[in-house]
Design an enzyme around this catalytic site. Structure first.
Site, PDB file in Angstrom:
ATOM      1  N   ILE A 183       0.823  -1.205   0.000  1.00 49.20           N
ATOM      2  CA  ILE A 183       0.000   0.000   0.000  1.00 49.20           C
ATOM      3  C   ILE A 183       0.855   1.252   0.000  1.00 49.20           C
ATOM      4  O   ILE A 183       0.489   2.282  -0.542  1.00 49.20           O
ATOM      5  CB  ILE A 183      -0.964  -0.018   1.214  1.00 49.20           C
ATOM      6  CG1 ILE A 183      -1.903   1.189   1.167  1.00 49.20           C
ATOM      7  CG2 ILE A 183      -0.197  -0.050   2.536  1.00 49.20           C
ATOM      8  CD1 ILE A 183      -2.756   1.265  -0.060  1.00 49.20           C
ATOM      9  N   ASP A 200      -4.355  -4.927   8.719  1.00 50.83           N
ATOM     10  CA  ASP A 200      -4.496  -5.214   7.286  1.00 50.83           C
ATOM     11  C   ASP A 200      -4.185  -6.682   7.007  1.00 50.83           C
ATOM     12  O   ASP A 200      -3.487  -7.007   6.054  1.00 50.83           O
ATOM     13  CB  ASP A 200      -3.579  -4.302   6.469  1.00 50.83           C
ATOM     14  CG  ASP A 200      -3.947  -4.288   4.988  1.00 50.83           C
ATOM     15  OD1 ASP A 200      -5.144  -4.495   4.679  1.00 50.83           O
ATOM     16  OD2 ASP A 200      -3.064  -4.083   4.143  1.00 50.83           O
TER      17      ASP A 200
END
Length: 366
Positions: free
Chosen positions: A23, A135
């Site tokens: 990310i 995550d």
């Protein structure tokens, strides 16, 4: 946090081989000049968020189921300060890709229990240090090698956060991946380490059948229907996939997917659950997982793209959460990934390669 301030290229040869895209940055292969050992190099723009990611990853490093950090450099390229993180090179690939590649070889409930045990071991390590990963998803679970007994390790701490007294407001920044996020993450409520347990429950569910408990019927990253299902905890154990799954496994999933965080099982309680604590005694029953993942291979790839787009383009307001589609996203990293290749523009990695090339040419001249 200590890091080297001399050029990373003094110690490592940098490859253009892309190992993955997190990310917050790209991951490429690099080689240690003295030993010849291969590593993974993650390049991050030097921001407070990036420093938090690196600091927490370094803190967690050293555990048998967390990807190790070997070196950290702070270099500047074209006036842009960057952090370069040298990590363990995970050659075994992603969790579900490994299962897809089994072909006709059956994937069993006992194997699923062993995998969940490894994931829980990593999460327990983080939670003992008051770190929430936030995550947890299959793409962030990688195998060390292609060997059948290779260790599974957790990576990408881009959304990780401390949950102790140093964070007095709790985890109220909604960082998540839709298919794996807990109900409290979808609202304005504060959330903590328990959101990782919800994610474990979703991953466990997929491991046991080959499809997620919550999904978007319209192919969007987060449809109103999917959001409603997650918030209300609506899921089932449909036939025929779940007919052969043990009641112990279903019991653990129910405890992990409880919508109220205070009622959700903790990581310590999860490790003590008999499906985990006695995972070697779990029935060796063949599952539908491998065939379902292969039947949905194209959809699975699309789902991963949707998750990545959501992670990079989420916008959080005081009353709701708005998620841009990939087409509307202005995130350059995702645009490059979607096009199937990285543009050299604005990529610090190209500056690193140019610097390394110049160094090599100087050595040849001298």
């Amino acid at each position: 946090m200590a890091f080297h301030e001399y050029p990373v290229t003094q110690d490592y040869r940098i490859s253009r081989k892309v190992l993955g895209v997190g990310i917050n940055g790209k991951v490429v292969e690099c080689e240690h000049r003295q030993s010849g050992d291969k590593f993974a190099l993650k390049v991050l723009r030097d921001t407070q968020k990036a420093r938090r990611e690196v600091e927490l990853h370094v803190m967690a490093s050293g555990h048998g189921h967390v990807v190790s950090v070997h070196d950290v450099y702070k270099n500047s390229y074209n006036g842009v300060d960057c952090l370069l993180v040298v990590m363990e090179n995970m050659k075994g690939g992603e969790l579900f890709n490994r299962i897809q590649e089994r072909g006709q070889k059956a994937f069993t409930e006992r194997e699923a229990a062993g995998i969940v045990n490894e994931i829980c071991s990593a999460v327990a390590h983080l939670h003992r240090m008051s770190i929430a990963h936030r995550d947890l998803k299959p793409e962030n679970l990688l195998y060390v090698t292609t060997a059948s007994n290779a260790a599974l390790k957790l990576t990408d701490f881009g959304f990780a956060k401390k949950t102790d007294e140093s964070e007095p407001q709790g985890l109220k920044t909604a960082c998540f991946t839709p298919y794996y996020c807990a109900p409290e993450v979808l609202g304005t409520e504060k959330y903590d380490k328990s959101c990782d347990l919800w994610s474990i429950g979703v991953i466990m569910y997929i491991l046991l059948c080959g499809y997620p408990p919550f999904y978007s019927q319209h192919g969007q990253p987060m449809s109103p229907g999917m959001k409603a299902k997650i918030k209300s905890g609506q899921y089932t154990f449909p036939s025929p996939e779940w007919d052969c799954v043990s009641e112990a496994a279903k019991d653990l999933i129910r405890k992990l997917l409880r919508t109220e965080p205070t009622e959700r099982i903790t990581i310590e309680q999860t490790m003590e659950h008999k499906w985990i604590s006695h995972y070697r005694r779990v029935p060796d029953t063949p599952l539908f997982t491998s065939s379902n993942l292969n039947d949905q291979r194209e959809q699975w790839t699309d789902m991963q793209d949707e998750m990545e787009a959501t992670l990079a383009s989420m916008r959080v307001g005081p009353e709701n959460i708005q998620i841009k589609s990939l087409g509307d996203s202005n995130n350059k990293l995702l645009a490059k990934r979607r096009k199937g290749g990285a543009s050299p523009k604005d990529d610090p990695m190209d500056d690193i390669k140019e610097e390394e090339k110049d160094d090599e040419e100087e050595k040849m001249i001298s």
